[in-house]
Design an enzyme around this catalytic site. Structure first.
Site, PDB file in Angstrom:
ATOM      1  N   LYS A  42     -18.643  34.548  36.800  1.00  0.00           N
ATOM      2  CA  LYS A  42     -19.472  34.823  37.933  1.00  0.00           C
ATOM      3  C   LYS A  42     -20.145  33.554  38.445  1.00  0.00           C
ATOM      4  CE  LYS A  42     -20.743  39.388  36.103  1.00  0.00           C
ATOM      5  NZ  LYS A  42     -21.841  40.151  35.463  1.00  0.00           N
ATOM      6  N   ASP A  99     -18.260  26.484  37.983  1.00  0.00           N
ATOM      7  CA  ASP A  99     -19.685  26.155  38.129  1.00  0.00           C
ATOM      8  C   ASP A  99     -20.063  24.914  37.322  1.00  0.00           C
ATOM      9  OD1 ASP A  99     -19.354  27.467  35.682  1.00  0.00           O
ATOM     10  OD2 ASP A  99     -21.113  28.762  35.898  1.00  0.00           O
ATOM     11  N   ASP A 102     -18.809  22.189  30.652  1.00  0.00           N
ATOM     12  CA  ASP A 102     -19.739  21.902  29.559  1.00  0.00           C
ATOM     13  C   ASP A 102     -18.917  21.334  28.401  1.00  0.00           C
ATOM     14  OD1 ASP A 102     -22.148  21.971  28.114  1.00  0.00           O
ATOM     15  OD2 ASP A 102     -21.797  24.007  27.432  1.00  0.00           O
ATOM     16  N   LYS A 130     -21.348  18.152  32.344  1.00  0.00           N
ATOM     17  CA  LYS A 130     -22.230  17.598  31.299  1.00  0.00           C
ATOM     18  C   LYS A 130     -21.381  16.731  30.372  1.00  0.00           C
ATOM     19  CE  LYS A 130     -25.253  21.620  30.627  1.00  0.00           C
ATOM     20  NZ  LYS A 130     -25.562  22.697  29.679  1.00  0.00           N
ATOM     21  N   PHE A 151     -29.868  22.876  29.653  1.00  0.00           N
ATOM     22  CA  PHE A 151     -29.351  24.173  30.083  1.00  0.00           C
ATOM     23  C   PHE A 151     -29.906  24.465  31.470  1.00  0.00           C
ATOM     24  CE2 PHE A 151     -28.500  28.623  30.452  1.00  0.00           C
ATOM     25  CZ  PHE A 151     -27.262  28.727  29.837  1.00  0.00           C
ATOM     26  N   VAL A 152     -29.006  24.629  32.438  1.00  0.00           N
ATOM     27  CA  VAL A 152     -29.429  24.790  33.836  1.00  0.00           C
ATOM     28  C   VAL A 152     -29.149  26.201  34.348  1.00  0.00           C
ATOM     29  CG1 VAL A 152     -29.326  22.352  34.507  1.00  0.00           C
ATOM     30  CG2 VAL A 152     -27.249  23.739  34.580  1.00  0.00           C
ATOM     31  N   ARG A 164     -29.452  33.739  38.816  1.00  0.00           N
ATOM     32  CA  ARG A 164     -28.340  33.311  39.673  1.00  0.00           C
ATOM     33  C   ARG A 164     -28.774  33.154  41.123  1.00  0.00           C
ATOM     34  NH1 ARG A 164     -23.623  33.890  36.622  1.00  0.00           N
ATOM     35  NH2 ARG A 164     -23.527  35.689  35.237  1.00  0.00           N
TER      36      ARG A 164
HETATM   37  P1  IMP Z   1     -17.415  25.422  28.612  1.00  0.00           P
HETATM   38  O1  IMP Z   1     -16.247  26.311  28.320  1.00  0.00           O
HETATM   39  O2  IMP Z   1     -18.138  25.022  27.361  1.00  0.00           O
HETATM   40  O3  IMP Z   1     -17.064  24.229  29.467  1.00  0.00           O
HETATM   41  O4  IMP Z   1     -18.469  26.295  29.354  1.00  0.00           O
HETATM   42  C1  IMP Z   1     -18.301  26.663  30.647  1.00  0.00           C
HETATM   43  C2  IMP Z   1     -19.126  27.881  30.965  1.00  0.00           C
HETATM   44  O5  IMP Z   1     -20.311  27.992  30.174  1.00  0.00           O
HETATM   45  C3  IMP Z   1     -19.605  27.762  32.387  1.00  0.00           C
HETATM   46  O6  IMP Z   1     -18.648  28.282  33.285  1.00  0.00           O
HETATM   47  C4  IMP Z   1     -20.916  28.514  32.369  1.00  0.00           C
HETATM   48  O7  IMP Z   1     -20.698  29.871  32.663  1.00  0.00           O
HETATM   49  C5  IMP Z   1     -21.436  28.356  30.949  1.00  0.00           C
HETATM   50  N1  IMP Z   1     -22.445  27.288  30.857  1.00  0.00           N
HETATM   51  C6  IMP Z   1     -22.323  26.093  30.253  1.00  0.00           C
HETATM   52  N2  IMP Z   1     -23.447  25.358  30.368  1.00  0.00           N
HETATM   53  C7  IMP Z   1     -24.289  26.109  31.099  1.00  0.00           C
HETATM   54  C8  IMP Z   1     -25.625  25.887  31.585  1.00  0.00           C
HETATM   55  O8  IMP Z   1     -26.269  24.840  31.404  1.00  0.00           O
HETATM   56  N3  IMP Z   1     -26.166  26.904  32.315  1.00  0.00           N
HETATM   57  C9  IMP Z   1     -25.508  28.070  32.575  1.00  0.00           C
HETATM   58  N4  IMP Z   1     -24.268  28.317  32.138  1.00  0.00           N
HETATM   59  C10 IMP Z   1     -23.666  27.343  31.398  1.00  0.00           C
END
Ligand code: IMP
Length: 176
Positions: A42, A99, A102, A130, A151-152, A164
């Site tokens: 989302k 979005d 991470d 990040k 964390f944003v 959101r």
């Molecule tokens: P990844 O698989 O670790 O790259 O995480 C990606 C997903 O984790 C993103 O699409 C977000 O939904 C969530 N996410 C990671 N960091 C944040 C944050 O700082 N705030 C909100 N959602 C996050």
């Protein structure tokens, strides 16, 4: 419930300016071609809605939804595609709109999944990145902002389903 106002990290004006620049870049890169934009639900729906309105190209919009985080602030280690695109992407110019990158696990999984469907090109647009948290090698073709390991929330990003709707990107402080 008490109303919480987070600290602003990136203002709505700054976001709008970057999105306009990214939209112009995409328009230039795919001149005279059609693109398929895949919005990763989302979290990227607000970013994607603004970005597609800055892309001056014939465009088809698709949605995917993945689960990896649940209600926690750290990744669970695997990604499941809960909702897939409805149309074919074979031989199409595909731009995945995320979005935040991470650890990179979600986008790595999506890039691998969509690559198998033989698109003509496969690019990634992300609102946030990040670098300090990255665990996989990911190339972001269209990036709006690189941020520190905080964390944003806001502008589509949530914590436990909330925040959101904020028009800016804010920092979630402990206790909220
Ligand atoms: P990844 O698989 O670790 O790259 O995480 C990606 C997903 O984790 C993103 O699409 C977000 O939904 C969530 N996410 C990671 N960091 C944040 C944050 O700082 N705030 C909100 N959602 C996050």
């Amino acid at each position: 419930m008490e109303h919480y106002t987070p600290e602003i990290l990136i203002s709505d004006d700054e976001i709008a300016a970057r999105i306009e620049a990214l939209g112009n870049q995409i328009t230039k890169d795919f001149e005279n071609q059609e693109v398929v934009v895949i919005c990763v639900l989302k979290g990227s729906y607000v970013f994607c809605a603004d970005l597609i309105r800055k892309i001056q190209l014939p465009l088809r919009l698709e949605f995917v939804a993945c689960s990896s985080y649940g209600e926690s602030m750290s990744s669970s280690g695997n990604v499941h595609i809960d909702l897939d695109v409805t149309g074919s992407i074979e031989n199409q110019n595909v731009i995945i709109v995320e979005d935040i990158v991470d650890t990179g696990l979600t986008i790595k999984t999506l890039l691998e999944t969509f690559k198998l469907r033989r698109p003509k090109s496969l690019k990634l647009a992300s609102l946030l990145y990040k670098p300090s948290r990255l665990k996989y090698s990911i190339d972001i073709d269209y990036l709006a902002f690189e941020i520190e390991d905080k964390f944003v929330i806001g502008y589509g990003l949530d914590y436990a389903g909330r925040y959101r709707e904020l028009p800016y990107i804010g920092i979630l402080n402990a206790g909220h």
